[in-house]
Design a protein around this motif. Structure first.
Motif, PDB file in Angstrom:
ATOM      1  N   GLY A  11       0.808  -1.217   0.000  1.00 60.29           N
ATOM      2  CA  GLY A  11       0.000   0.000   0.000  1.00 60.29           C
ATOM      3  C   GLY A  11       0.840   1.265   0.000  1.00 60.29           C
ATOM      4  O   GLY A  11       2.034   1.247   0.250  1.00 60.29           O
ATOM      5  N   GLN A  12       0.203   2.391  -0.268  1.00 58.22           N
ATOM      6  CA  GLN A  12       0.925   3.646  -0.436  1.00 58.22           C
ATOM      7  C   GLN A  12       0.617   4.691   0.649  1.00 58.22           C
ATOM      8  O   GLN A  12       1.274   5.719   0.698  1.00 58.22           O
ATOM      9  N   ASN A  13      -0.349   4.448   1.499  1.00 62.46           N
ATOM     10  CA  ASN A  13      -0.821   5.516   2.379  1.00 62.46           C
ATOM     11  C   ASN A  13      -0.602   5.235   3.858  1.00 62.46           C
ATOM     12  O   ASN A  13      -1.354   5.684   4.707  1.00 62.46           O
ATOM     13  N   GLY A  14       0.423   4.465   4.189  1.00 65.70           N
ATOM     14  CA  GLY A  14       0.677   4.189   5.596  1.00 65.70           C
ATOM     15  C   GLY A  14      -0.215   3.107   6.141  1.00 65.70           C
ATOM     16  O   GLY A  14      -1.099   2.592   5.453  1.00 65.70           O
ATOM     17  N   HIS A  15      -0.004   2.718   7.418  1.00 65.65           N
ATOM     18  CA  HIS A  15      -0.720   1.570   7.966  1.00 65.65           C
ATOM     19  C   HIS A  15      -2.211   1.814   8.138  1.00 65.65           C
ATOM     20  O   HIS A  15      -2.974   0.886   8.310  1.00 65.65           O
ATOM     21  N   ALA A  16      -2.660   3.073   8.085  1.00 64.18           N
ATOM     22  CA  ALA A  16      -4.085   3.353   8.224  1.00 64.18           C
ATOM     23  C   ALA A  16      -4.895   2.710   7.100  1.00 64.18           C
ATOM     24  O   ALA A  16      -6.095   2.500   7.226  1.00 64.18           O
ATOM     25  N   GLU A  17      -4.215   2.379   6.000  1.00 66.24           N
ATOM     26  CA  GLU A  17      -4.909   1.753   4.871  1.00 66.24           C
ATOM     27  C   GLU A  17      -5.305   0.323   5.185  1.00 66.24           C
ATOM     28  O   GLU A  17      -6.208  -0.229   4.563  1.00 66.24           O
ATOM     29  N   TYR A  18      -4.657  -0.299   6.145  1.00 63.15           N
ATOM     30  CA  TYR A  18      -4.845  -1.716   6.410  1.00 63.15           C
ATOM     31  C   TYR A  18      -5.602  -1.956   7.713  1.00 63.15           C
ATOM     32  O   TYR A  18      -5.362  -1.293   8.715  1.00 63.15           O
ATOM     33  N   ALA A  19      -6.492  -2.944   7.666  1.00 63.01           N
ATOM     34  CA  ALA A  19      -7.194  -3.331   8.881  1.00 63.01           C
ATOM     35  C   ALA A  19      -6.274  -4.110   9.810  1.00 63.01           C
ATOM     36  O   ALA A  19      -6.360  -3.983  11.033  1.00 63.01           O
ATOM     37  N   SER A 180       7.992   3.379   5.264  1.00 64.46           N
ATOM     38  CA  SER A 180       7.032   4.167   4.496  1.00 64.46           C
ATOM     39  C   SER A 180       5.607   3.673   4.699  1.00 64.46           C
ATOM     40  O   SER A 180       4.679   4.465   4.887  1.00 64.46           O
ATOM     41  N   VAL A 181       5.440   2.358   4.676  1.00 60.09           N
ATOM     42  CA  VAL A 181       4.115   1.773   4.866  1.00 60.09           C
ATOM     43  C   VAL A 181       3.580   2.069   6.262  1.00 60.09           C
ATOM     44  O   VAL A 181       2.400   2.362   6.444  1.00 60.09           O
ATOM     45  N   LEU A 182       4.460   2.003   7.257  1.00 62.47           N
ATOM     46  CA  LEU A 182       4.041   2.206   8.647  1.00 62.47           C
ATOM     47  C   LEU A 182       3.924   3.684   9.009  1.00 62.47           C
ATOM     48  O   LEU A 182       3.412   4.021  10.083  1.00 62.47           O
ATOM     49  N   GLY A 183       4.438   4.541   8.161  1.00 62.64           N
ATOM     50  CA  GLY A 183       4.346   5.968   8.441  1.00 62.64           C
ATOM     51  C   GLY A 183       5.333   6.453   9.474  1.00 62.64           C
ATOM     52  O   GLY A 183       5.043   7.371  10.249  1.00 62.64           O
TER      53      GLY A 183
END
Length: 226
Positions: A11-19, A180-183
């Motif tokens: 994903g491209q938008n940090g961990h908020a994108e993932y449940a 990057s994924v984790l922000g």
């Protein structure tokens, strides 16, 4: 030997994108370090759940749902044996990470050191998965199983059209991608190294001494009987 890995998708938008985040990798592929990284990123994390693992092996998955609601990120057993079911439940709403070591020889040496700090009842999960009490003297069999597992995971996600992030411990590019994924900033997680062999030897000196003795007996048995 260096493990070849495909292009990584995530994903491209940090961990908020993932449940959820599920680390599919086998032991001694940086799992404890990853759990610390998740904590730094502000995620609730869970590691090995022996009771759930035993229940799943016995065909009882009734408590799995509640366990996976307890946290944001999960690693270690039973994840490597239920990742297919987790994919069916979450699909691309979850980030799946295949952790591995770049060097298979480094992995087997780390696994051997880890085995020397087992409880004297043995590591049931490892023995059941790999088929042997210790990796000592069975290095080729363990490496083959490790290699086959990694290939199986990659093929599964390719076949279902899913995404899996390959995270190689010690690989700077993979660390930066994970940050990057984790922000988080790469510098915030760059020095994390938990549960090393030397740390375990200091933590479990009696176990280590006993297991080194048992390993000698185990090797002798292999030499005599195969």
């Amino acid at each position: 030997m260096v493990v070849a890995t495909p292009e990584i998708t995530f994903g491209q938008n940090g961990h908020a994108e993932y449940a959820k985040i599920f680390v599919v990798g086998l032991p001694k592929t940086g799992l404890t370090s990853l759990r610390r990284i998740f904590e730094i990123a502000g995620l609730r994390q869970r590691g090995k759940n022996k009771a759930l693992l035993r229940a799943i092996w016995n065909g009882d998955c009734s408590n799995a749902g509640s366990f996976f609601e307890e946290a944001d990120a999960f690693s270690d057993w039973p994840i490597p044996i239920v990742y297919r079911e987790l994919w069916q439940k979450y699909k691309n709403k979850a980030l799946f990470i295949l952790s591995m070591r770049e060097d298979e020889c480094a992995w087997i040496e780390s696994l051997k050191t880890h085995a020397e700090s087992y409880h004297w009842q043995g590591n049931v999960a490892m023995r059941r998965f790999f088929g042997y009490y210790y990796p000592h003297g069975r290095e080729e069999e363990h490496i083959a199983a490790y290699r086959d597992f990694n290939t199986e995971v990659l093929n599964f996600f390719r076949d279902v059209g899913g995404s899996v992030m390959v995270y190689r411990t010690g690989n700077k590019d993979d660390l930066n991608r994970l940050a990057s994924v984790l922000g988080v900033a790469p510098s915030a997680i760059a020095g994390v190294h938990e549960n090393s062999g030397s740390q375990r030897r200091r933590r479990y000196p009696i176990r280590s001494l006993m297991n080194r003795f048992l390993v000698k007996i185990y090797r002798a048995k292999i030499a005599l009987f195969g």
